[in-house]
Each structure stands twice: as structure tokens, then as C-alpha cells.
Design a protein around this motif. Structure first.
Motif, PDB file in Angstrom:
ATOM      1  N   PHE A  97       0.829  -1.207   0.000  1.00 14.37           N
ATOM      2  CA  PHE A  97       0.000   0.000   0.000  1.00 14.37           C
ATOM      3  C   PHE A  97       0.866   1.261   0.000  1.00 14.37           C
ATOM      4  O   PHE A  97       0.553   2.251  -0.670  1.00 14.37           O
ATOM      5  N   GLU A  98       1.969   1.202   0.764  1.00 11.26           N
ATOM      6  CA  GLU A  98       2.865   2.358   0.813  1.00 11.26           C
ATOM      7  C   GLU A  98       3.499   2.620  -0.554  1.00 11.26           C
ATOM      8  O   GLU A  98       3.590   3.765  -1.002  1.00 11.26           O
ATOM      9  N   HIS A 101       0.934   4.002  -2.807  1.00 14.12           N
ATOM     10  CA  HIS A 101       0.679   5.394  -2.444  1.00 14.12           C
ATOM     11  C   HIS A 101       1.763   6.319  -3.012  1.00 14.12           C
ATOM     12  O   HIS A 101       1.461   7.384  -3.560  1.00 14.12           O
ATOM     13  N   ASN A 102       3.032   5.889  -2.885  1.00 10.23           N
ATOM     14  CA  ASN A 102       4.127   6.693  -3.429  1.00 10.23           C
ATOM     15  C   ASN A 102       4.027   6.807  -4.946  1.00 10.23           C
ATOM     16  O   ASN A 102       4.267   7.875  -5.518  1.00 10.23           O
ATOM     17  N   GLY A 104       1.289   6.621  -6.625  1.00  9.36           N
ATOM     18  CA  GLY A 104       0.168   7.530  -6.894  1.00  9.36           C
ATOM     19  C   GLY A 104       0.572   8.993  -6.779  1.00  9.36           C
ATOM     20  O   GLY A 104       0.149   9.826  -7.583  1.00  9.36           O
ATOM     21  N   ASP A 105       1.405   9.297  -5.776  1.00  7.15           N
ATOM     22  CA  ASP A 105       1.881  10.680  -5.630  1.00  7.15           C
ATOM     23  C   ASP A 105       2.703  11.115  -6.845  1.00  7.15           C
ATOM     24  O   ASP A 105       2.561  12.251  -7.326  1.00  7.15           O
ATOM     25  N   ASP A 108       0.374  11.675  -9.684  1.00  7.93           N
ATOM     26  CA  ASP A 108      -0.351  12.941  -9.491  1.00  7.93           C
ATOM     27  C   ASP A 108       0.530  14.126  -9.877  1.00  7.93           C
ATOM     28  O   ASP A 108       0.051  15.099 -10.468  1.00  7.93           O
TER      29      ASP A 108
END
Length: 318
Positions: A97-98, A101-102, A104-105, A108
Motif C-alpha cells: 500500500f505504501e 501510495h508513493n 500515486g503521488d 499525481d
């Protein structure tokens, strides 16, 4: 007529009506024995208490209880192992998940930059000239940054050229033999991955690119120091050839170089043409970066884009 006392209720009954337990020798009237009057007494009859003791003292019952206890212990151990596996699995999921998440950042951030570029492209006609120039400049900058990041991922890679294809070849073993020829010890577990470049068509119109019979070998090592030692040794032993490698055909020279991204490889090819055309003395790569120098006493210049080619080779000498 003789009478006997019932071992259960204490009442007296005739001896003929009494029933004797074959286990405890106690005598019971038919009511306490659960037998009707005139019913034949079963052979080896036992009273209820003796029957209960028999059940409790049965070896079969002890075996069943023992098996149940053993099963309970095994289940407890298995549940403990399952809990440990679940905890480990949960940790891995958290790391996944981490990472997502990274990622995804980062996506973005890229989307945000693209949105800025799209907004610039929608400016009014009076601003088209400057906005288009800014847009092209931003796109070029973004491509350069992405290429630099891709090149960083290749810092433990090398490209070996000049080694002919051999059916059924073991590339990991072949790389170890090549390293040994260069006086560098490389074990197969030092290699993360090794593969041949994709085959090129023989009838390509421009005739460029390696032939399918001698495709480049791309190798990724576990440590950058291994790659650096191989490149350093290859520069010293420039005349190394395929003799002793058990390859088909006559011995031929092979070459070790840094592995470059497609963009940098094309850029390096263009730079070599310019170097040859203008008779420059030096052109090399270091950690995926391309450098050129006209003479030993002139300034070193870095080449990152095709636009740099005109600046470097068409600019002043110093």
C-alpha cells in the motif's frame, strides 16, 4: 421361601424374583433392574452403576479422549502458525500500500505538470507564439528529466556486443567466462538478469542496428562495483576476443560498454558522427552521461539533447 434385600431401594423381595449383577454380585428387584415380571434375565446382566463404570473405564473411551486432546493441541499449533503468517502477510500488504501510495503521488505530480502544459496550450491566439515556445520548452525539459531517471536505473547494467548467438547458450555462464577473461571474478549469483537484445530484421532499409546473428547482451548486476570493475578492465584489455569461450566461428573481438537508454544511445550515435566529421579527439560516456572534448586542452562539454549537438560541435572551441 427365602427373601433378599434390593441393593438399590432396600426393599425385600423373593430370591426367585431378584436379579443378581454379574459384576458387583448385588441383588435387585425387577423394578430397580428395569425388568418386567416374568421377563427372562439376560445373561451377564449388569446393574446400571456397573454399566456406567464400564463406560467410564472403557479403553476405547480413553483412546478417543487422548485423540481429541492431541487434535486440540495440533489445532492450537496450526492456529499459532496461521496467526504468524497473517501478521507477515499484513506487513507485506502495508508495504505494498505504501509503494502504491508513493506511485500515486508521482503520477499525481506528472498529471499536474501535464495539466499545466495543457492549460498553456489553450491560451488566446495573441499569446500563441510565446506560449507554444514555452510549451515546447517544458515538454523538452520533461522528456530530459524522464530520460535521466531511466538512465539512473541502468547504473548496474552493461552491454556486451560482438558475441555471436549460439543455440542453447547459457548467458549467465557466458558472462562469467567473459569476466574471467578480463580478470574479474563474477559468479552467476552476482547477476540479476541477462538477456539478448531483440532481433532486428535483416532487410532493414537503413541497414543499421546489430544483425540477428550477433545481438547485444544486456546484463544487470547486483552491485554497481561489479559493473565498474568490468568496464575498467575492458578499457585496459581492448584486444580481448572470444577465443577460449567455446563459441562457434573464428575468434572475434567483443566490447563492453555502459548500457544506455534508447534516447542516449541514439544521441551517442549522432555525437560519434559529429566527432568523426569534425575530427574531435574525445567522446565518451560516464554513468550514462555523454561528454565530448575537441582536444586535451579544451573544455569538456556534456550532451543531453539533440539541440546540444549543434551547441557543442558548432560552438567555440573553449
Amino acid at each position: 421361601m427365602s427373601t433378599v434385600k434390593c441393593s438399590n431401594c432396600g426393599k425385600f423381595t423373593s430370591a426367585t424374583d431378584g436379579v443378581k449383577c454379574t459384576k458387583c454380585a448385588g441383588v435387585f428387584d425387577r423394578g430397580c433392574a428395569k425388568l418386567s415380571k416374568g421377563e427372562r434375565t439376560p445373561p451377564n446382566w449388569s446393574c446400571l452403576e456397573c454399566k456406567g463404570n464400564k463406560t467410564r473405564d472403557s479403553p476405547l473411551s480413553d483412546t478417543i479422549i487422548s485423540e481429541l486432546q492431541l487434535l486440540r493441541t495440533e489445532l492450537a499449533n496450526q492456529m499459532g502458525a496461521i496467526r504468524e503468517d497473517m501478521a507477515c502477510f499484513s506487513t507485506r500488504i502495508d508495504k505494498l500500500f505504501e509503494s502504491v501510495h508513493n506511485l500515486g503521488d508521482r503520477l499525481d505530480n506528472v498529471e499536474s505538470r501535464i495539466s499545466v502544459l495543457e492549460n498553456k496550450s489553450e491560451l488566446s491566439p495573441s499569446q500563441d507564439c510565446n506560449s507554444n515556445q514555452d510549451l515546447l520548452s517544458s515538454i523538452s525539459q520533461l522528456k530530459t528529466e524522464l530520460n535521466d531517471r531511466d538512465q539512473e536505473l541502468l547504473l548496474t547494467d552493461i552491454e556486451i556486443s560482438g558475441i555471436p548467438d549460439n543455440e542453447g547458450e547459457n548467458l549467465s555462464h557466458l558472462v562469467s567466462l567473459i569476466a574471467s577473461k578480463l580478470s574479474v571474478v563474477v559468479h552467476e549469483d552476482d547477476i540479476v538478469s541477462v538477456q539478448r537484445a531483440k532481433a532486428y530484421s535483416r532487410n532493414r532499409s537503413n541497414g543499421s542496428g546489430p544483425k540477428p546473428s550477433s545481438r547485444s547482451i544486456y546484463v544487470r548486476f547486483t552491485r554497481r562495483s561489479i559493473r565498474d570493475n568490468l568496464l575498467k578492465s575492458a578499457r585496459v584489455r581492448r584486444d580481448a576476443d572470444t577465443s577460449g569461450l567455446n563459441l562457434p566461428g573464428d575468434p572475434r573481438r567483443f566490447y563492453l560498454n555502459e548500457r544506455l537508454t534508447r534516447h542516449n544511445k541514439h544521441l551517442f550515435y549522432k555525437a560519434r558522427e559529429e566527432k568523426k566529421r569534425l575530427s574531435w579527439q574525445y567522446l565518451w560516456t560516464k554513468d550514462g552521461n555523454i561528454f565530448a572534448r575537441q582536444k586535451s586542452d579544451t573544455k569538456v562539454k556534456r550532451i543531453r539533447t539533440e539541440a546540444d549537438l549543434a551547441v557543442v560541435f558548432g560552438g567555440p572551441e573553449n
